[in-house]
Write an enzyme that holds these catalytic residues in place. Structure first.
Site, PDB file in Angstrom:
ATOM      1  CB  THR A   1       0.557  -3.580   6.269  1.00  0.00           C
ATOM      2  OG1 THR A   1      -0.728  -3.585   5.662  1.00  0.00           O
ATOM      3  CG2 THR A   1       1.188  -2.209   6.186  1.00  0.00           C
ATOM      4  CG  ASP A   2      -2.575  -7.479   3.738  1.00  0.00           C
ATOM      5  OD1 ASP A   2      -3.065  -6.975   4.769  1.00  0.00           O
ATOM      6  OD2 ASP A   2      -3.034  -7.299   2.599  1.00  0.00           O
TER       7      ASP A   2
ATOM      8  CB  THR B   1      -0.940  -0.027   1.226  1.00  0.00           C
ATOM      9  OG1 THR B   1      -1.808  -1.138   1.080  1.00  0.00           O
ATOM     10  CG2 THR B   1      -1.764   1.231   1.360  1.00  0.00           C
TER      11      THR B   1
ATOM     12  CB  SER C   1       2.722  -8.048   1.261  1.00  0.00           C
ATOM     13  OG  SER C   1       1.592  -7.965   2.093  1.00  0.00           O
TER      14      SER C   1
HETATM   15  C1  SIN Z   1      -0.343  -5.407   0.926  1.00  0.00           C
HETATM   16  O1  SIN Z   1      -0.081  -6.047   1.944  1.00  0.00           O
HETATM   17  O2  SIN Z   1       0.382  -5.404  -0.080  1.00  0.00           O
HETATM   18  C2  SIN Z   1      -1.591  -4.604   0.852  1.00  0.00           C
HETATM   19  C3  SIN Z   1      -1.998  -4.053   2.163  1.00  0.00           C
HETATM   20  C4  SIN Z   1      -1.057  -3.051   2.747  1.00  0.00           C
HETATM   21  O3  SIN Z   1       0.070  -2.847   2.330  1.00  0.00           O
HETATM   22  O4  SIN Z   1      -1.498  -2.390   3.730  1.00  0.00           O
END
Ligand code: SIN
Length: 373
Positions: A119-120, A39, A86
């Protein structure tokens, strides 16, 4: 005689050597930003809202250019390692990324590394790096919960804080860190609690410090093995051992394993459903290493080398753990002991087990890794 005339005389009379020499500004530390997507690199179809975006869209150059303040704290180098959401990250990416970071940190002129990440799956990548980067130089993993084009994006401030941390001599020896929302979190303990700003936390232990106005301030240091002290060497490894992660639930029958599975992390508060007990007994009989993790990452008592119920099986309950003896119904079957997790999220226990299995298949030795890392 006027004041100005006296001053002019003094200036004319002073030899050039007596003039104060300009002090060269100290060179800013070199920090490399390695981007993998997420993100923090997300772009919306309708900018200016909070939702509806594609993760892993902006390039590392665009991300860095959007935070001109970075150049006040470091000389920035950039590298586009991946550009994905991710959940696309695979164990083979962890291995390749760790090899790359280990190689880069051998450079004397490089102070630290920042990895931008979705973040995932951020907590898994960060923990793999925590266990396999053999350096005391700072490595900081950072993400964002709002896309780059969103209202009040958190990516720019998170990146600035991450770079300030990676550039700081105070961050040496702290292990791989996650910097989000002005917090410096140990990669061993951090987790994504919820998908909004402020959602990264270490729970009861593992917050190392904060990024304040004057820069990073540390208050704690990880006690578990990491960095230069790690035994895990991935130089000659391309593929990690297959380890399954399975939740216990009422009526469960245990995992169906492929032929290459070497380890299983079973997630339960305590005990297993009848069908699962049979499945885990069979798994241990086959010599597959069985690890028990608590759903929220709490400590699991017992284990292959720790205290717990004796070989004939013992009392069951939160303080006993099912590891040390055979599971109920298995008394006297002489099964290999299973392993207890020491305060680690199940998905991180899986990563530690994958690495442990690159060195041993003996559950007692695997338990040692879980006791020390
Ligand atoms: C991801 O994990 O690529 C999408 C969600 C995020 O980065 O918050």
């Amino acid at each position: 005689m006027s004041r100005w005339f006296v001053l002019a005389l003094v200036l004319v009379a002073s030899p050039a050597a007596a003039q104060p020499q300009p002090v060269p500004a100290p060179e800013l530390p070199v920090v490399r930003v390695i981007a993998t997507g997420g993100t923090i690199a997300g772009v919306q179809d309708a900018p200016g809202t909070l939702g509806g975006y594609r993760a892993g869209t902006r390039s590392v150059g665009e991300i860095v250019q959007s935070v001109p303040e970075l150049t006040r704290f470091a000389q920035i180098e950039t590298e586009q390692f991946l550009n994905v959401a991710s959940p696309e990250i695979l164990p083979s990416h962890w291995v390749a990324l760790s090899k790359r970071i280990n190689e880069l940190l051998r450079r004397d002129d490089l102070e630290g590394i920042v990895v931008t990440h979705g973040t995932d799956r951020l907590e898994e990548t960060a923990f793999f790096l925590y266990l396999t980067v053999k350096s005391d130089k700072p490595v900081v993993v950072v993400g964002a919960q709002r896309p780059a084009t969103g209202i009040s994006p958190d990516g720019p401030i998170n990146l600035l804080s991450a770079v300030r941390t990676a550039a700081s001599p105070k961050a040496r020896g702290m292990g791989v860190m996650v910097v989000m929302d002005d917090r410096i979190l140990s990669a061993r303990e951090n987790r994504k609690l919820y998908p909004r700003t402020g959602g990264f936390s270490t729970g009861e232990m593992g917050m190392l410090g904060v990024v304040a106005g004057r820069g990073p301030e540390f208050f704690f240091k990880p006690a578990r093995r990491h960095g230069v002290d790690t035994e895990f060497d991935i130089t000659a490894i391309d593929t990690l051992p297959t380890v399954e992660l399975v939740f216990s639930y009422p009526g469960g029958e245990g995992p169906r394993l492929g032929p290459n599975t070497l380890g299983v992390v079973a997630v339960t508060t305590s005990g297993f459903a009848p069908g699962e007990r049979d499945a885990f007994t069979e798994i241990r009989r086959r010599g597959i290493v069985l690890v028990q993790a608590f759903p929220t990452g709490e400590h699991v008592a017992g284990g292959a080398t720790g205290p717990g119920p004796g070989p004939g099986g013992g009392p069951r309950g939160p303080q006993s753990g099912p590891q040390a003896g055979p599971p109920p119904g298995g008394t006297g079957m002489n099964l290999p002991p299973s392993v207890a997790v020491q305060h680690l999220l199940p998905q991180k226990a899986r990563i530690l087990l994958m690495l442990a299995l690159t060195k041993t298949k003996d559950p007692r030795e695997v338990q040692r890794f879980f006791n020390e890392y």
